[in-house]
Write a protein that holds these residues in place. Structure first.
Motif, PDB file in Angstrom:
ATOM      1  N   GLY A   1      18.293 -32.921  66.424  1.00 20.61           N
ATOM      2  CA  GLY A   1      17.666 -31.483  66.567  1.00 20.61           C
ATOM      3  C   GLY A   1      17.914 -30.889  67.643  1.00 20.61           C
ATOM      4  O   GLY A   1      17.206 -29.858  67.926  1.00 20.61           O
ATOM      5  N   SER A   2      19.081 -30.984  68.173  1.00 26.41           N
ATOM      6  CA  SER A   2      19.545 -30.284  69.406  1.00 26.41           C
ATOM      7  C   SER A   2      19.987 -29.021  69.139  1.00 26.41           C
ATOM      8  O   SER A   2      20.662 -28.845  67.972  1.00 26.41           O
ATOM      9  CB  SER A   2      20.738 -31.393  70.328  1.00 26.41           C
ATOM     10  OG  SER A   2      21.697 -31.502  69.330  1.00 26.41           O
ATOM     11  N   THR A   3      20.039 -28.263  70.110  1.00 23.06           N
ATOM     12  CA  THR A   3      20.923 -26.941  70.104  1.00 23.06           C
ATOM     13  C   THR A   3      22.017 -26.989  71.147  1.00 23.06           C
ATOM     14  O   THR A   3      21.697 -27.393  72.297  1.00 23.06           O
ATOM     15  CB  THR A   3      19.908 -25.662  70.402  1.00 23.06           C
ATOM     16  OG1 THR A   3      19.102 -25.981  69.385  1.00 23.06           O
ATOM     17  CG2 THR A   3      20.644 -24.272  70.324  1.00 23.06           C
ATOM     18  N   VAL A   4      23.442 -26.505  71.059  1.00 23.90           N
ATOM     19  CA  VAL A   4      24.355 -26.570  71.860  1.00 23.90           C
ATOM     20  C   VAL A   4      24.918 -25.284  71.795  1.00 23.90           C
ATOM     21  O   VAL A   4      25.489 -24.738  70.797  1.00 23.90           O
ATOM     22  CB  VAL A   4      25.028 -27.788  71.438  1.00 23.90           C
ATOM     23  CG1 VAL A   4      26.460 -27.852  72.541  1.00 23.90           C
ATOM     24  CG2 VAL A   4      24.749 -29.307  71.432  1.00 23.90           C
TER      25      VAL A   4
ATOM     26  N   ILE B   1      15.991 -30.558  72.026  1.00 26.80           N
ATOM     27  CA  ILE B   1      16.791 -30.622  73.398  1.00 26.80           C
ATOM     28  C   ILE B   1      17.673 -29.426  73.313  1.00 26.80           C
ATOM     29  O   ILE B   1      18.451 -29.135  72.301  1.00 26.80           O
ATOM     30  CB  ILE B   1      17.732 -31.882  73.423  1.00 26.80           C
ATOM     31  CG1 ILE B   1      16.739 -32.904  73.152  1.00 26.80           C
ATOM     32  CG2 ILE B   1      18.392 -32.135  74.472  1.00 26.80           C
ATOM     33  CD1 ILE B   1      15.879 -33.235  74.247  1.00 26.80           C
ATOM     34  N   ARG B   2      18.025 -28.592  74.267  1.00 23.65           N
ATOM     35  CA  ARG B   2      18.715 -27.458  74.432  1.00 23.65           C
ATOM     36  C   ARG B   2      20.006 -27.635  75.397  1.00 23.65           C
ATOM     37  O   ARG B   2      19.352 -27.934  76.548  1.00 23.65           O
ATOM     38  CB  ARG B   2      18.164 -26.246  74.790  1.00 23.65           C
ATOM     39  CG  ARG B   2      16.830 -25.764  73.403  1.00 23.65           C
ATOM     40  CD  ARG B   2      15.473 -26.270  73.811  1.00 23.65           C
ATOM     41  NE  ARG B   2      14.602 -25.613  74.785  1.00 23.65           N
ATOM     42  CZ  ARG B   2      13.561 -25.735  74.776  1.00 23.65           C
ATOM     43  NH1 ARG B   2      12.809 -26.865  74.240  1.00 23.65           N
ATOM     44  NH2 ARG B   2      12.982 -25.077  75.684  1.00 23.65           N
TER      45      ARG B   2
ATOM     46  N   SER C   1      27.440 -20.717  69.851  1.00 20.94           N
ATOM     47  CA  SER C   1      26.663 -21.444  69.114  1.00 20.94           C
ATOM     48  C   SER C   1      27.500 -22.795  68.489  1.00 20.94           C
ATOM     49  O   SER C   1      27.779 -22.717  67.143  1.00 20.94           O
ATOM     50  CB  SER C   1      25.815 -20.812  68.115  1.00 20.94           C
ATOM     51  OG  SER C   1      24.726 -21.809  67.641  1.00 20.94           O
ATOM     52  N   VAL C   2      27.680 -23.674  69.128  1.00 25.32           N
ATOM     53  CA  VAL C   2      28.338 -25.023  68.628  1.00 25.32           C
ATOM     54  C   VAL C   2      27.258 -25.905  67.795  1.00 25.32           C
ATOM     55  O   VAL C   2      28.055 -26.429  66.870  1.00 25.32           O
ATOM     56  CB  VAL C   2      28.835 -25.810  69.835  1.00 25.32           C
ATOM     57  CG1 VAL C   2      29.665 -26.959  69.202  1.00 25.32           C
ATOM     58  CG2 VAL C   2      29.758 -24.799  70.655  1.00 25.32           C
ATOM     59  N   LYS C   3      26.209 -25.776  68.040  1.00 24.35           N
ATOM     60  CA  LYS C   3      25.126 -26.308  67.108  1.00 24.35           C
ATOM     61  C   LYS C   3      23.889 -25.721  67.245  1.00 24.35           C
ATOM     62  O   LYS C   3      23.193 -25.573  68.319  1.00 24.35           O
ATOM     63  CB  LYS C   3      24.869 -27.817  67.160  1.00 24.35           C
ATOM     64  CG  LYS C   3      23.963 -28.679  66.464  1.00 24.35           C
ATOM     65  CD  LYS C   3      23.557 -30.055  67.030  1.00 24.35           C
ATOM     66  CE  LYS C   3      22.638 -30.648  66.022  1.00 24.35           C
ATOM     67  NZ  LYS C   3      22.288 -31.907  66.656  1.00 24.35           N
TER      68      LYS C   3
END
Length: 615
Positions: free
Chosen positions: A431-434, A456-457, A525-527
């Motif tokens: 559920g992360s944002t990278v 998680i960001r 936005s990698v993820k």
């Protein structure tokens, strides 16, 4: 409750721990039995909590750091009337909220996910910091630890932070039952050995017989009355207490009792005591959480600015408009630029020193109390805290992590300081944002956006200056990308993020002089990744080159490949990444040696286009 009733309550908690584990056919009943008297006294006499209002600002907070003793926690929930007997016996069953190790995703009375030992006390420190410095409503934080986990370095990071911050609202209760998973612990029942260590860090220590309810009662009262320092109650207990066949015996960790009915009978049979938890004080939040207008910093096109500078200035502006934003740093605030926030909002800044595990854990604790934390250090050093990031995801925690000094582009400091695995690490978290911005205005926008995201960001920032490409009012939606140059004649697409965006643009200029038109995508936005833009580029240009200042595994290149996992043909793809072990050199020399500078990109593009020509 009087002493006899407390003893009987402890027996009830043991019985229900045995029964729950027997119903599941797995679990840790003996680890639960050792701490049953500690739990009974705490809940009946010292824990102030309104279970109907888990978010009540006056509620005490309890963290089960020895998360494998979950049968004890669930038995306590039953005693407090939060679950019934039928639900207790669903322990570890498919679909049950009573998981093998408790998580707040399933149960509102659980503060944080534990089970990876050594994490409960560090998170408890974060909750206590919120109580002492931000919430100021007088609640206490109680953390039940096991003696085995005191071998973890993170426990001592927490011990030092708690003493340094004078967290007298924090009490650790250590269940010193002598036995770990495979045999005796390092110090066995030597309470003095543990006491000396905690005292050396500045804690008030109390040693007790963990099965003497009156002694436990006095110890908890002493902890509540101690001012200016945290308290640790070191309780000598016996694993499997109360059942002769398992009491203080090795080789029984993580196993249900062989004859649960016989054990229940030996413990005096089933009981049904109900605890009425003490009401929390009628308090309100004294701090003002301001949510108003704020102006993000802005830079002119072409101006050269490090994205780490933009992070510090944007976070400071965000903190002015949002009183729920807090910042943490690992004693590198002058480099991450978190010091800018510290100067403007010192009451909401937490210096964690060189203790990255404690920094992330404190962020998790602060987030559990409703704050919006941003925690920053060098990207390379966040790898030390990966287990805390992983567990934060299990908790459903909302924290913002920022890794600066990423990649070989930092230059002369060499590989120990280069974050080259961080994108892979953060992409792998559920559920992360990278996010990986390439210029100052993009960074500022993404810093503000992160505050409203879930989970998680992670934001990756750079040390060196890069030219501003975007106007201040440009929008950067999560999951998006920006096409920086394109034409109907494009023969390939260069996909980059962060510092390599600028190298890709320079490479496109070189290729244009040779009659090779190249599209350039800024994949900030990698993820989640922008599948639509990548698929369109593949369809229209046929060839992709990914360029990343990161290891080949798990970073930008793999993120791009994810866009083509639906069965459609994968385009011709070349992945440029850091495949060597860098040394010390200038940033330009580092990029060239790694094969990710403009010249190297252009070489790869020429070869790819030549190979793609059908005779």
């Amino acid at each position: 409750m009087n002493s006899a009733e407390l003893v009987d309550l402890g027996q009830q908690l043991r019985v229900d721990s045995v029964r729950a584990s027997a119903a599941a056919g797995s679990g840790h009943p003996t680890s639960s039995m050792s701490a049953a008297d500690l739990m009974a006294v705490l809940l009946a006499h010292h824990f102030h909590y309104d279970p109907d209002r888990p978010a009540h600002p006056g509620n005490d907070r309890f963290v089960l750091s020895k998360g494998h003793a979950s049968p004890l926690m669930y038995a306590a929930f039953k005693a407090a009337g939060l679950i019934d007997d039928a639900e207790l016996l669903t322990f570890r069953a498919l679909g049950s909220a009573l998981e093998g190790h408790p998580t707040p995703r399933r149960l509102p009375w659980v503060e944080t996910a534990t089970g990876s030992l050594g994490q409960g006390l560090p998170v408890g420190v974060g909750i206590a910091l919120a109580g002492a410095r931000l919430d100021r409503t007088g609640y206490r934080v109680w953390v039940l630890c096991g003696d085995s986990e005191l071998a973890e370095g993170s426990v001592w990071e927490a011990a030092e932070q708690a003493a340094y911050e004078h967290l007298d609202n924090l009490t650790a209760i250590v269940d010193v039952n002598r036995l770990g998973q495979r045999g005796p612990t390092r110090h066995g029942h030597d309470l003095d050995a543990y006491a000396r260590r905690f005292a050396a860090f500045g804690w008030h220590t109390v040693e007790v017989d963990g099965h003497d309810v009156d002694a436990i009662d006095r110890a908890c009262a002493e902890a509540r009355s101690t001012k200016g320092q945290p308290t640790v109650i070191l309780a000598r207990t016996l694993k499997g207490k109360g059942v002769a066949s398992v009491e203080d015996r090795e080789g029984l960790h993580g196993k249900p009792l062989k004859d649960a009915d016989e054990a229940v009978a030996e413990l005096g049979g089933r009981r049904d005591h109900r605890i009425r938890l003490q009401e929390p004080p009628d308090v309100r939040m004294l701090h003002a959480v301001r949510t108003g207008d704020y102006e993000l910093p802005a830079w002119d096109l072409g101006e050269e600015v490090p994205t780490r500078d933009a992070y510090g200035k944007a976070l400071t502006a965000l903190g002015t408009g949002r009183g729920d934003v807090v910042a943490l740093d690992g004693e590198v605030g002058d480099s991450t630029r978190a010091e800018l926030f510290a100067k403007e909002h010192p009451d909401r800044y937490f210096e964690c020193y060189i203790a990255e595990q404690q920094m992330v854990a404190a962020a998790v604790g602060l987030a559990s109390r409703g704050w919006v934390p941003y925690a920053a250090t060098f990207a390379a050093f966040l790898t030390r805290a990966h287990d805390f990031v992983r567990m934060a995801s299990i908790s459903g925690s909302g924290i913002n992590l920022v890794g600066s000094h990423a990649g070989v582009a930092i230059g002369q400091d060499g590989p120990s300081q280069m974050g080259l695995e961080d994108l892979a690490m953060m992409r792998a978290v559920h559920g992360s944002t990278v996010l990986y911005p390439c210029d100052a205005n993009q960074t500022a926008r993404l810093v503000a956006t992160m505050a409203g995201l879930d989970g998680i960001r992670y934001l990756r920032t750079s040390r060196g200056k890069t030219p501003v490409l975007y106007p201040p009012d440009e929008e950067f939606p999560v999951g998006g990308s920006k096409v920086l140059r394109s034409s109907g004649a494009d023969r390939l697409t260069l996909v980059a993020a962060g510092v390599t965006v600028h190298e890709a643009l320079d490479a496109a200029e070189l290729l244009e002089r040779e009659g090779i038109a190249a599209r350039v995508i800024d994949l900030y936005s990698v993820k989640p990744v922008d599948r639509t833009a990548l698929r369109r580029a593949a369809e229209e240009t046929g060839c992709l080159i990914t360029v990343e200042d990161h290891r080949e595994e798990g970073g930008l290149g793999d993120a791009v490949l994810d866009a083509f996992t639906d069965g459609r043909p994968v385009p011709r793809l070349v992945r440029l990444a850091v495949r060597t072990m860098p040394g010390s050199a200038s940033p330009d020399e580092q990029l060239h040696a790694a094969g990710i500078d403009a010249e190297s990109i252009a070489v790869a593009a020429r070869l790819l286009v030549a190979e793609a020509i059908v005779p």
